[in-house]
Design an enzyme around this catalytic site. Structure first.
Site, mmCIF file in Angstrom:
data_model
loop_
_atom_site.group_PDB
_atom_site.id
_atom_site.type_symbol
_atom_site.label_atom_id
_atom_site.label_comp_id
_atom_site.label_asym_id
_atom_site.label_seq_id
_atom_site.Cartn_x
_atom_site.Cartn_y
_atom_site.Cartn_z
ATOM 1 N N GLY A 1 0.837 -1.191 0.000
ATOM 2 C CA GLY A 1 0.000 0.000 0.000
ATOM 3 C C GLY A 1 0.873 1.242 0.000
ATOM 4 O O GLY A 1 2.004 1.212 0.485
ATOM 5 N N GLN B 1 3.081 9.879 0.886
ATOM 6 C CA GLN B 1 4.362 9.167 0.830
ATOM 7 C C GLN B 1 5.072 9.401 -0.507
ATOM 8 O O GLN B 1 6.267 9.180 -0.619
ATOM 9 C CB GLN B 1 4.151 7.665 1.040
ATOM 10 C CG GLN B 1 3.636 7.306 2.423
ATOM 11 C CD GLN B 1 3.362 5.827 2.532
ATOM 12 O OE1 GLN B 1 2.298 5.361 2.133
ATOM 13 N NE2 GLN B 1 4.326 5.078 3.042
ATOM 14 N N CYS C 1 6.324 0.022 7.320
ATOM 15 C CA CYS C 1 5.879 1.115 6.451
ATOM 16 C C CYS C 1 7.027 1.492 5.522
ATOM 17 O O CYS C 1 8.181 1.559 5.960
ATOM 18 C CB CYS C 1 5.480 2.312 7.316
ATOM 19 S SG CYS C 1 4.906 3.738 6.375
ATOM 20 N N LEU C 2 6.705 1.748 4.254
ATOM 21 C CA LEU C 2 7.758 2.136 3.305
ATOM 22 C C LEU C 2 8.411 3.453 3.711
ATOM 23 O O LEU C 2 9.549 3.719 3.334
ATOM 24 C CB LEU C 2 7.187 2.238 1.883
ATOM 25 C CG LEU C 2 6.664 0.930 1.278
ATOM 26 C CD1 LEU C 2 6.189 1.152 -0.152
ATOM 27 C CD2 LEU C 2 7.731 -0.158 1.304
ATOM 28 N N HIS D 1 -4.053 1.402 7.819
ATOM 29 C CA HIS D 1 -2.695 1.954 7.836
ATOM 30 C C HIS D 1 -2.573 3.088 6.802
ATOM 31 O O HIS D 1 -2.068 4.170 7.108
ATOM 32 C CB HIS D 1 -1.700 0.830 7.538
ATOM 33 C CG HIS D 1 -0.278 1.258 7.455
ATOM 34 N ND1 HIS D 1 0.668 0.885 8.395
ATOM 35 C CD2 HIS D 1 0.393 2.019 6.553
ATOM 36 C CE1 HIS D 1 1.842 1.403 8.057
ATOM 37 N NE2 HIS D 1 1.696 2.090 6.943
ATOM 38 N N GLU D 2 -3.032 2.819 5.575
ATOM 39 C CA GLU D 2 -2.879 3.821 4.501
ATOM 40 C C GLU D 2 -3.776 5.033 4.726
ATOM 41 O O GLU D 2 -3.363 6.164 4.460
ATOM 42 C CB GLU D 2 -3.155 3.196 3.128
ATOM 43 C CG GLU D 2 -2.184 2.100 2.729
ATOM 44 C CD GLU D 2 -0.713 2.483 2.840
ATOM 45 O OE1 GLU D 2 -0.374 3.678 2.670
ATOM 46 O OE2 GLU D 2 0.107 1.583 3.094
ATOM 47 N N HIS E 1 -2.338 7.610 6.923
ATOM 48 C CA HIS E 1 -1.388 8.515 6.243
ATOM 49 C C HIS E 1 -2.092 9.778 5.740
ATOM 50 O O HIS E 1 -1.492 10.858 5.706
ATOM 51 C CB HIS E 1 -0.727 7.820 5.047
ATOM 52 C CG HIS E 1 0.466 6.986 5.396
ATOM 53 N ND1 HIS E 1 1.613 7.518 5.938
ATOM 54 C CD2 HIS E 1 0.692 5.662 5.258
ATOM 55 C CE1 HIS E 1 2.507 6.547 6.118
ATOM 56 N NE2 HIS E 1 1.967 5.417 5.726
#
Length: 197
Positions: free
Chosen positions: A51, A56, A111-112, A153-154, A157
């Site tokens: 995701g 991001q 997380c990226l 999670h996304e 953000h």
């Protein structure tokens, strides 16, 4: 030229102010939004994520892409898993969670934007997810499993929340040192994580 035919992928990392902003709604799906979504899918896949939210990618917009693997579906999948997993990768605009289950589960998250940092996060086991695809189709379904967790999670953000903000005080202490190192590393690299492929 060694990098002539290579492509550069960038993900913004913890410490970048864009990750702490409340993202703006997407007013219309323009060619630019489609291009951003395509670029985000490429970056997410280059970094082997499941995701990625527009902040991001450095854009404070309510746009999210997902690539949750079909194999993550359990024996009793939610309606959303059956509906959405076969459509991956998937890009949606203005997504929201309209309901959450009272049943909570804890699972390690990464997380990226926080490379190599993992910690347990408690979240609702399933959520009712509403969003619009880039083609204008409305989605509203209950999502559990890895998909449900990834959605939560996304969407965090989009409101400037990172998974580390949801840790218990004990879990937060275990990653404190790594987090400081990540922020210092980010400062030296303009809060950009880069991959060339």
């Amino acid at each position: 030229m060694f990098f002539k035919n290579k492509k550069r992928y960038v993900v913004h990392t913890v410490g970048d102010p864009v990750l702490r902003e409340k993202a703006k709604p997407v007013a219309a799906v323009t060619p630019e939004i489609r291009q951003l979504a395509a670029s985000m899918i490429e970056s997410m896949q280059a970094f082997e994520g499941i995701g990625l939210a527009a902040p991001q990618a450095g854009e404070s917009l309510r746009l999210v892409v997902f690539d949750v693997p079909l194999e993550s579906m359990g024996d009793t999948p939610s309606t959303g898993e059956r509906l959405l997993l076969p459509k991956m990768p998937l890009a949606v605009v203005n997504p929201e969670i309209v309901a959450s289950s009272e049943n909570l589960t804890s699972h390690d998250e990464g997380c990226l934007s926080l490379p190599d940092l993992f910690a347990p996060v408690v979240r609702p086991a399933s959520v009712v997810f509403r969003a619009q695809t880039l083609d204008g189709e409305w989605i509203e379904c209950e999502c559990g499993g890895l998909l449900g967790r990834c959605i939560q999670h996304e969407l965090d953000h989009l409101d400037g929340t990172l998974f580390i903000d949801r840790l218990t005080p004990e879990a937060a202490r275990t990653v404190e040192r790594e987090l400081k190192q990540l922020i210092r590393f980010g400062e030296r690299h303009h809060f950009h994580r880069v991959k060339v492929k």
